[in-house]
Scaffold this active site. Structure first.
Site, PDB file in Angstrom:
ATOM      1  N   ASN A 209       0.845  -1.191   0.000  1.00 42.80           N
ATOM      2  CA  ASN A 209       0.000   0.000   0.000  1.00 42.80           C
ATOM      3  C   ASN A 209       0.880   1.240   0.000  1.00 42.80           C
ATOM      4  O   ASN A 209       1.762   1.387   0.840  1.00 42.80           O
ATOM      5  CB  ASN A 209      -0.928  -0.012   1.219  1.00 42.80           C
ATOM      6  CG  ASN A 209      -1.914   1.142   1.201  1.00 42.80           C
ATOM      7  OD1 ASN A 209      -1.542   2.286   1.459  1.00 42.80           O
ATOM      8  ND2 ASN A 209      -3.169   0.860   0.884  1.00 42.80           N
TER       9      ASN A 209
ATOM     10  N   ASN B 113      -3.001   4.400  -2.521  1.00 43.84           N
ATOM     11  CA  ASN B 113      -3.980   5.045  -1.651  1.00 43.84           C
ATOM     12  C   ASN B 113      -4.142   6.511  -2.051  1.00 43.84           C
ATOM     13  O   ASN B 113      -3.317   7.345  -1.696  1.00 43.84           O
ATOM     14  CB  ASN B 113      -3.503   4.918  -0.194  1.00 43.84           C
ATOM     15  CG  ASN B 113      -4.421   5.612   0.788  1.00 43.84           C
ATOM     16  OD1 ASN B 113      -5.499   6.088   0.426  1.00 43.84           O
ATOM     17  ND2 ASN B 113      -4.000   5.683   2.032  1.00 43.84           N
TER      18      ASN B 113
ATOM     19  N   CYS C 209      -6.457   8.808   1.657  1.00 38.11           N
ATOM     20  CA  CYS C 209      -6.232   8.932   3.102  1.00 38.11           C
ATOM     21  C   CYS C 209      -6.803  10.253   3.595  1.00 38.11           C
ATOM     22  O   CYS C 209      -6.400  11.321   3.132  1.00 38.11           O
ATOM     23  CB  CYS C 209      -4.761   8.862   3.462  1.00 38.11           C
ATOM     24  SG  CYS C 209      -4.511   9.080   5.250  1.00 38.11           S
TER      25      CYS C 209
ATOM     26  N   LYS D  77      -6.956   2.850  -4.510  1.00 38.47           N
ATOM     27  CA  LYS D  77      -7.872   2.825  -3.365  1.00 38.47           C
ATOM     28  C   LYS D  77      -8.638   4.134  -3.281  1.00 38.47           C
ATOM     29  O   LYS D  77      -8.045   5.209  -3.179  1.00 38.47           O
ATOM     30  CB  LYS D  77      -7.103   2.566  -2.067  1.00 38.47           C
ATOM     31  CG  LYS D  77      -8.023   2.409  -0.855  1.00 38.47           C
ATOM     32  CD  LYS D  77      -7.310   1.801   0.335  1.00 38.47           C
ATOM     33  CE  LYS D  77      -8.253   1.623   1.514  1.00 38.47           C
ATOM     34  NZ  LYS D  77      -7.562   1.017   2.669  1.00 38.47           N
TER      35      LYS D  77
END
Lengths: 305, 244
Positions: free
Chosen positions: A100, A128, A131, A166
């Site tokens: 990740n 990602n 976040c 993500k």
């Protein structure tokens, strides 16, 4: 006998269960509790190019349906992950792991992806762009299809390994972001990351978390995740890793029926350290209870016509 | 760490807002005083981390303070209740460094883990001294338990209603010379003790936790030797590594 194996971006998973990034460290703590080779795979702690301490404490708060966290991407940095964490992981985990990656600029995403994707142990890179706990990065890229596509193109240019973007539940149109990632070369998408929330301390009359806001996770997120996976499934052809509030085998089936190929388990690992093992062990019986012999038969099965 | 089920034997008030929870179950994962357990409570998502006051084969004693809705709900748990518990969490105190005359300094709900430590240091024949700080006379607890170990604690209260008026640092001045220091209490107290402490020592910290076993990075702190997790690398830190 039932079949729990699925294929995620060309790599076989013995089962669809993937502990979600940020709830499983680099695997070592859980490997002391049970054989983590029983997992489909896991997504390791969000890693940035440079080491990060993260946010001040308190970083954790609670609500009726789960918890809020504002860890802020604490991690030792990509170099230390490669030099220390991955060799240690190799001792206890023999499957491809999901790396990740987070960043604060398109260039940083690309650089960190290139470093981690080059590691033999890494099967997939989960990028990602969602976040909620850092400023100037993270979710800013996932909020908008154009920015998401820009990150996707940059990381696509540095690796042939499967890339999974993500996504954030805060995007105005998460299906549009997913489609933009697909069109820019993503091999898959994972959703949902946590949803920004806040608790206020009645005694201090101030936010409970030092960061003010924190990402909500836990069982309350499941319906939101199911709805968004359902919507994204209608918009893309690439596989979806569904996550959000999963704590039992039934939740796994629900997200798969909505369209997930694999399923992340997050907050549950923190309150029930054996959550993933329990889900994997109960999955075959729960499948049979609903007349399911092969999980591949139910992916997207709730979409009719 | 071990996940196991404990049964409540007794759950009784000891002082203003302080309860003693006596449990029966598997204590084999507890290896040092100063460790903690993480309790699952019906109706709450996160577990509640509580320091171990004392333990024996099959017996566990926790002292907890009512601070919020979770600990408030704990006061209503009747004998016979079965609790899902993660035990043996954290590093605990290292007793090998104590020397012959260790000083234990505790404030409020930081006192319970020091009782388990005192008991084991006394069993090794150490001349244990204790300074125990409270807000007022209504808050006193565990004093008789320390006395039963033949330790006469120096008591301080902020309002002077029992023992010395003042803070534990005033009590430290009243204690005799010591070989090493062990402490647990609120952070402001730990900091003051750190400044007054003339020897090496071990300081037990508290932080809001997610998991309690090192997975979530919810309770990280900076130390001279890098980032540490209070729940897994702590809660006990060496005096020399602490950054305030």
């Amino acid at each position: 006998m039932v079949n729990t194996a699925v294929t995620l971006c060309g790599i076989r998973l013995d089962n669809p269960i993937i502990p979600a990034s940020g709830t499983f460290g680099y695997g070592y703590e859980f490997a002391q509790l049970y054989d983590i080779n029983m997992l489909g795979t896991f997504s390791f702690k969000g890693t940035t190019r440079q080491p990060r301490f993260g946010n001040p404490t308190p970083r954790i708060a609670e609500y009726a349906g789960g918890l809020l966290n504002a860890v802020g991407l604490q991690n030792p940095g990509a170099d230390a992950v490669i030099a220390e964490e991955l060799p240690r992981l190799r001792q206890v985990f023999r499957k491809p792991v999901m790396a990740n990656v987070s960043g604060f600029s398109v260039e940083e995403y690309a650089e960190t992806c290139a470093l981690l994707a080059a590691q033999e142990q890494v099967g997939w890179v989960e990028v990602n762009i969602s976040c909620p706990n850092v400023h100037g990065g993270g979710a800013a890229f996932g909020a908008d299809p154009k920015a998401a596509a820009e990150v996707t193109r940059a990381v696509r240019a540095v690796t042939d390994k499967p890339l999974i973007l993500k996504l954030s539940p805060t995007a105005a149109d998460i299906a549009a972001v997913a489609r933009a990632c697909q069109d820019a070369g993503a091999d898959g998408v994972s959703l949902i990351n946590t949803l920004p929330g806040m608790r206020i301390d009645l005694k201090r009359r101030a936010p409970l978390l030092a960061n003010g806001t924190g990402g909500m996770s836990g069982p309350a997120m499941l319906p939101l995740a199911v709805r968004m996976v359902y919507q994204v499934y209608q918009a893309v052809e690439i596989p979806i890793v569904g996550m959000g509030g999963v704590s039992r085998a039934e939740d796994v089936l629900e997200l798969m029926l909505a369209g997930a190929t694999a399923v992340g388990v997050g907050a549950a690992n923190l309150v029930e350290p054996y959550a993933c093992r329990n889900i994997i062990e109960t999955l075959p019986d729960v499948m049979l209870r609903y007349g399911i012999h092969d999980l591949n038969d139910i992916i997207g099965g709730a979409h009719h016509g | 760490m071990k996940q196991t089920t404990f049964t409540i034997v007794q759950n009784t008030p000891l002082a203003e807002g302080i309860y003693r929870l006596h449990l029966q179950g598997d204590t084999t994962a507890i290896t040092a005083p100063g460790q903690f357990v993480n309790l699952k409570l019906e109706g709450f998502y996160l577990r509640r981390p509580i320091s171990v006051c004392d333990w024996a084969d099959g017996e566990l004693t926790l002292l907890y303070k009512v601070l919020g809705r979770g600990t408030e709900a704990m006061t209503r748990l009747p004998a016979g209740t079965r609790l899902d518990v993660l035990t043996g969490l954290g590093n605990g105190y290292d007793m090998t460094l104590s020397g012959d005359r260790p000083l234990l300094v505790g404030g409020g709900v930081g006192i319970p883990p020091l009782y388990g430590l005192a008991k084991r240091l006394r069993a090794q024949g150490k001349a244990v001294q204790a300074v125990l700080g409270f807000n007022s006379a209504a808050d006193l607890f565990l004093l008789e338990d320390f006395r039963a170990l033949r330790i006469e604690p120096v008591v301080t209260t902020a309002d002077g209603s029992a023992g010395l008026r003042g803070l534990v640092t005033d009590g430290m001045a009243a204690a005799g010379p010591y070989s090493y220091l062990y402490t647990c209490g609120p952070e402001a107290m730990l900091r003051a003790v750190w400044q007054h402490c003339g020897t090496s020592g071990q300081f037990s910290f508290e932080e809001r936790m997610g998991c309690g076993f090192g997975a979530c990075m919810g309770c990280s702190c900076r130390t001279k030797y890098g980032t540490k997790r209070i729940c897994k690398d702590g809660p006990v830190l060496q005096k020399e590594e602490i950054l305030w």
